[in-house]
Design an enzyme around this catalytic site. Structure first.
Site, PDB file in Angstrom:
ATOM      1  N   HIS A   1      36.505  36.259  48.058  1.00  0.00           N
ATOM      2  CA  HIS A   1      36.625  37.233  49.153  1.00  0.00           C
ATOM      3  C   HIS A   1      35.254  37.775  49.548  1.00  0.00           C
ATOM      4  CE1 HIS A   1      40.833  38.057  47.393  1.00  0.00           C
ATOM      5  NE2 HIS A   1      41.053  37.523  48.580  1.00  0.00           N
TER       6      HIS A   1
ATOM      7  N   LYS B   1      56.863  42.965  47.429  1.00  0.00           N
ATOM      8  CA  LYS B   1      55.973  42.176  46.587  1.00  0.00           C
ATOM      9  C   LYS B   1      55.548  42.987  45.370  1.00  0.00           C
ATOM     10  CE  LYS B   1      51.900  39.236  46.976  1.00  0.00           C
ATOM     11  NZ  LYS B   1      50.811  38.807  47.822  1.00  0.00           N
TER      12      LYS B   1
ATOM     13  N   ARG C   1      39.822  27.351  51.152  1.00  0.00           N
ATOM     14  CA  ARG C   1      39.348  26.723  49.919  1.00  0.00           C
ATOM     15  C   ARG C   1      39.618  25.230  49.898  1.00  0.00           C
ATOM     16  NH1 ARG C   1      42.856  30.645  46.393  1.00  0.00           N
ATOM     17  NH2 ARG C   1      44.132  29.952  48.102  1.00  0.00           N
TER      18      ARG C   1
ATOM     19  N   SER D   1      43.016  35.000  43.824  1.00  0.00           N
ATOM     20  CA  SER D   1      43.592  36.168  43.153  1.00  0.00           C
ATOM     21  C   SER D   1      44.688  35.740  42.188  1.00  0.00           C
ATOM     22  CB  SER D   1      44.144  37.156  44.185  1.00  0.00           C
ATOM     23  OG  SER D   1      43.098  37.701  44.942  1.00  0.00           O
TER      24      SER D   1
END
Length: 152
Positions: free
Chosen positions: A17, A41, A90, A127
């Site tokens: 990030h 979540k 990514r 993460s």
């Protein structure tokens, strides 16, 4: 004023990030780090912890604003008068997923998404991986800013 929003859960913020944020800063007058809140979540870190991680990591950067939002990201962008969204890529799977969201967001709002390819040596960081390593009491320090390293 050129503004961009970098949305995410930042659970926790990673060096992936920070790489994207630091590379985007020269392009904008303001970069808004926006933690999306989703009551369905389950997060490892509380909203307060995640806000602290972001604010502390970028405490010396005047062009960064840290906040939270609910609802559609494009609605938040309009509220902030931000014309751009930032996303990191990514791998090919990220590209396909983010491309669909970016195209939808543009169709709904006219807000462009800028994609940054992760810097060399950072594409393995996510993460999700960090949380898994933390849960299993492994060494995660090489993947996160210093402020996160004090986490349980």
């Amino acid at each position: 004023m050129k503004k961009a929003v970098f949305p995410g859960s930042f659970d926790p913020i990673t060096l992936g990030h920070t790489d994207i944020i630091e590379r985007a800063l020269p392009l904008f007058d303001e970069v808004i780090l926006a933690i999306g809140t989703n009551s369905n979540k389950k997060y490892m870190f509380s909203l307060e912890e995640r806000l602290h991680f972001l604010k502390e990591t970028f405490k010396d950067e005047s062009k960064i604003k840290v906040t939270t939002y609910k609802g559609l990201t494009v609605d938040f962008c309009k509220e902030q008068d931000a014309g751009f969204l930032l996303r990191g890529l990514r791998n090919a799977q990220d590209l396909e997923f983010e491309k669909a969201i970016g195209q939808t967001n543009y169709k709904m709002s006219g807000i462009d998404t800028l994609f940054f390819i992760t810097s060399s040596g950072k594409s393995h960081i996510s993460s999700t991986v960090v949380r898994d390593v933390i849960r299993n009491k492994g060494n995660y320090e090489f993947m996160v800013p210093n402020v996160v390293r004090v986490a349980p």
